[in-house]
Design a protein around this motif. Sequence first.
Motif: not given
Length: 615
Positions: A468-485
């Motif tokens: 999604a465009g707004f996730y790409a704008a975050e630079g990680s293609f995810e909800e911020p801090m989404g999949r890290e853990d």
Amino acid sequence: MMMEEPRMVFMCLLILATFQQVVVSDEHQPLSKVAIHNIISELDQNAYVKANPSVLGLKGQNTEWVTLQYYNPKPTMDDWIGVFSPANFSASTCPAENQFTSPPLFCSSAPIKYQYANFSSPNYKKSGKGYLKLQLINQRSDFSFALFTGGLTNPKLVTVSNKVSFSNPNAPVYPRLAQGKTWDKMTVTWTSGYGINEAEAFVEWGPKGGKLIQSPAGTLTFDRNTMCGAPARTVGWRDPGFIHTGFLKELWPNKVYIYKLGHKLFNGTIIWSEQYQFKSPPFPGQNSVQRVVIFGDMGKAEADGSNEYNNFQPGSLNTTKQIIQDLKDIDIVFHIGDLCYANGYLSQWDQFTAQIEPIASAVPYMTASGNHERDWPGSGSFYGSMDSGGECGVLAQSMFYVPAENREKFWYSIDYGMFRFCIAHTELDWRKGTEQYEFIEKCLSTVDRQKQPWLIFLAHRVLGYSSAGFYAAEGSFEEPMGREDLQVLWQKYKVDIAFYGHVHNYERTCPIYQNICTNKEKNNYIGNLNGTIHVVVGGGGASLAEFAPINTKWSIFKDHDFGFVKLTAFDHSNLLFEYKKSSDGQVYDSFKISRDYRDILACNVDGCSPTTLAS
């Protein structure tokens, strides 16, 4: 190098433009466009609105069409008809507003829907005469239809119709099934106008063709003070009536049961609903064909075309229609957040439950909580947005049962035959060290994969991957801090598929771990996936979201359209995944997983059990 820099700047601008487009398109609930605080009275004795019939539901129907005929001696193109319920729509008063919005000078209940006076009368501007057909549902009160001039922003009341009401506005309506905390329990939740001081609520049920029993139902409600802010607390407030939940226990697996909703008045009279039926869940691990539908962000839509919200009509109504048409081949439904987009206008919850009644009354309709159900500043939500319109989770927690230990937290697990579903709540913190993280790990770690080989993770916001465009704008293609853990848990416990809503489109990834595809196959997976397939299925009906103008290696299939996913487990070794468009119900993307139990036990990257050289 000099050539690459302008190109990267251009790509970033494209992504940001896409992000801005999505945010703006999803900003307003249509009822919020009506400036209730600006209403003034300019009654015209020569104007009229006539509504027919005046009594609805004489044959027990809870949905009826009403015909309006109206006349305004001074018509304009901005004239509109508002549907108000209760009919005496100017009788309420406003409590003090909250800090996030300015207090209105005049307070009335917002209309439950509206339509422009020239919608089906192209000559209205010349003749002043118009005609409309509007659909009403039984919502525990009477209705009136008001003609306004001055548009939505400066409404001037011209005339009000006769009152219209259902023959029994308090009748039990819109049952919603949900699986209980164990496989052999089914719950049924419904709405009525009967409180505990007027009647005893119960469910009469039993196996089809067998003996029927009556089980008591609990009754809940809430008041305006439960809402966190406006509009839910002010112009969007509408009495929710009473919400009842009955528990049907000790079910036999795969058996057809019938049920009716009842209210025993204190004079001995019993008010009945119509009769419904459902098939009980399979025993955990049972080897039989099991079919699951998953989607998010459907919203509600009006069959009569009134107050259209972000072009919901084709998507929401088509998704509902296709699922109803396929209902005989569906066992359970998951709606993973952003349920009806009431956004603080409580009347819309009744309309949503009426829309899904043919589905929710027949199969378990399991829900997750999204930003439009929960988020509100200072309410404990992980995000400080005002997306819930002041509901702060109360409506979602009350209108639908979920088998959570605490429905306010809204995370839970479901065992359905060969499936284990772990449902997360993205509006509360999910990161390592939190209570929810512990729940997720427990849900994933405690499943017996020999009996329940298909392990599914569901959440509203995209904790995995999305273009999604707004996730790409975050630079990680995810909800911020989404999949890290969480990706460590998905990999360790070998989650097959993770589903998300929030992004209003469809996208499927390869089996993936730490941004790397772990399997080169795209449509026919055999053996160990070595990673988790992530699927965005947020195209249930809300206005579509744009993809970023970037192609990633992990994205296998994208579709900028409305649709839903159907999973079919044929047995312990074979699973079929199908993505269907809501417009025609046809399959546009699919894959199969074929494997044995030993493939689940096999070693994954970062998912291997410790071994020893000792004999």
